[in-house]
Design an enzyme around this catalytic site. Structure first.
Site, short mmCIF file in Angstrom:
data_model
loop_
_atom_site.label_atom_id
_atom_site.label_comp_id
_atom_site.label_asym_id
_atom_site.label_seq_id
_atom_site.Cartn_x
_atom_site.Cartn_y
_atom_site.Cartn_z
N ASP A 37 0.85 -1.18 0.00
CA ASP A 37 0.00 0.00 0.00
C ASP A 37 0.89 1.24 0.00
O ASP A 37 1.25 1.78 1.04
CB ASP A 37 -0.91 0.00 1.21
CG ASP A 37 -2.03 1.00 1.10
OD1 ASP A 37 -2.05 1.75 0.10
OD2 ASP A 37 -2.89 1.06 2.00
N ALA A 38 1.28 1.66 -1.19
CA ALA A 38 2.15 2.83 -1.35
C ALA A 38 1.46 3.94 -2.14
O ALA A 38 1.95 5.07 -2.16
CB ALA A 38 3.45 2.43 -2.05
N LYS A 39 0.37 3.62 -2.82
CA LYS A 39 -0.44 4.61 -3.55
C LYS A 39 0.42 5.50 -4.43
O LYS A 39 0.25 6.73 -4.46
CB LYS A 39 -1.28 5.43 -2.59
CG LYS A 39 -2.29 4.61 -1.79
CD LYS A 39 -3.15 5.47 -0.89
CE LYS A 39 -4.18 4.66 -0.13
NZ LYS A 39 -3.57 3.81 0.92
N ARG A 40 1.29 4.92 -5.20
CA ARG A 40 2.18 5.70 -6.05
C ARG A 40 1.43 6.20 -7.29
O ARG A 40 0.56 5.51 -7.83
CB ARG A 40 3.38 4.87 -6.48
CG ARG A 40 4.31 4.43 -5.34
CD ARG A 40 4.83 5.61 -4.56
NE ARG A 40 5.96 5.29 -3.73
CZ ARG A 40 5.98 5.30 -2.40
NH1 ARG A 40 4.89 5.62 -1.74
NH2 ARG A 40 7.07 4.99 -1.74
#
Length: 300
Positions: free
Chosen positions: A116-119
């Site tokens: 979960d890094a939402k890049r």
């Protein structure tokens, strides 16, 4: 935009050596894991308040103890673990080292890892993010990555292309549960569709013809209420935060997601993690949620 060289690729250095990704696509591996272990995603969210609840210091040692305990407790029994990169990044390189080990150990125990890094970026920068999380030789290689499409869905092309090549997946933020998301995701385009609906349509196209499940999923909050205006049948997974502490219940999933409920991966974090640091208590909490989700889906 000028071309830039791809980031260097380094083999993962976990206890099992380099991580080999299966040629089998993420969607197929996820479908099997959900069928065998139940459709549950447990978060690894070591924010300061949870560390304190566990009696741990808000430092790298506390971070490592927390993460290892969660992996030990549930990685051999849940379908998906989802570490939140931010809570590791805040400790700098030592925190990232803990994240690398957690990812590798979770995958070695059989869980699929969604980073979960939402890049979200464009061009070579997006390609760099993709290399960091979706290339099999990267130390942080994960089975899937959360990404933000709000620089335009086409900006995600490097991540989608590398995910296809490596057998990984992506989860695109489509209809998120935070109230602020509505001002973008519910905005209506010139063609009459909302931005969120447009993201779902893009993902359906990515997954067309894939069996038993496509590898390109959407993040759709379980607290949003009536979703009947949206076509959730994207032939891909729907990562659904909001179960437990945020108020949604497993019993509500069929009414919310309709015919797509079998492809929902409910994400639960605090409602499981608050039972730590006892391994047995964490396992019991995860199993209770998994059983409740199975019952809800079976009754759909």
């Amino acid at each position: 935009m000028s071309a830039h060289p791809s980031p260097a690729r380094h083999p993962a250095s976990g206890p099992s050596g380099p991580q080999d990704v299966s040629a089998e696509p993420f969607g197929a591996r996820l479908r099997r894991a959900m069928d065998e272990r139940g459709p549950l995603c447990v978060g690894i969210d070591p924010h300061a308040s949870l560390l304190a609840e566990w009696g741990l210091n808000d430092d790298v040692a506390g971070l490592e103890r927390f993460s290892r305990t969660v992996v030990e407790a549930v990685a051999d029994r849940v379908a998906v673990l989802k570490p939140q990169s931010a809570f590791f990044e805040r400790f700098g390189s030592r925190g990232i080292a803990v994240l690398e080990t957690s990812v590798q150990e979770a995958r070695a125990a059989g869980a699929l890892v969604v980073m979960d890094a939402k890049r979200g970026d464009i061009g070579s920068t997006m390609a760099g993010y993709a290399e960091a999380f979706l290339h099999p030789d990267a130390p942080l290689f994960s089975d899937a990555l959360t990404v933000s499409p709000y620089l335009g869905y086409g900006s995600l092309s490097p991540a989608i292309a590398l995910a296809r090549e490596s057998g990984a997946g992506v989860f695109v933020l489509a209809l998120t549960s935070n109230p602020e998301g509505a001002e973008v995701q519910h905005a209506v385009r010139a063609d009459g569709r909302t931005v969120g609906a447009t993201m779902l349509a893009h993902l359906a196209a990515e997954n067309a013809g894939q069996s038993p499940l496509g590898s390109f999923g959407a993040v759709v909050g379980a607290t949003l209420g009536d979703l009947s205006a949206y076509d959730l049948d994207i032939n891909g997974p729907l990562l659904a935060p909001g179960i437990g502490a945020q108020g949604a219940t497993p019993a509500e999933l069929p009414a919310l997601f309709g015919a797509a409920v079998r492809n929902v991966v409910p994400h639960i974090s605090r409602s499981v993690l608050r039972h730590g640091p006892e391994v047995g208590a964490l396992r019991a909490a995860a199993e209770r949620f998994a059983d409740a989700i199975r019952a809800g889906v079976a009754g759909a």
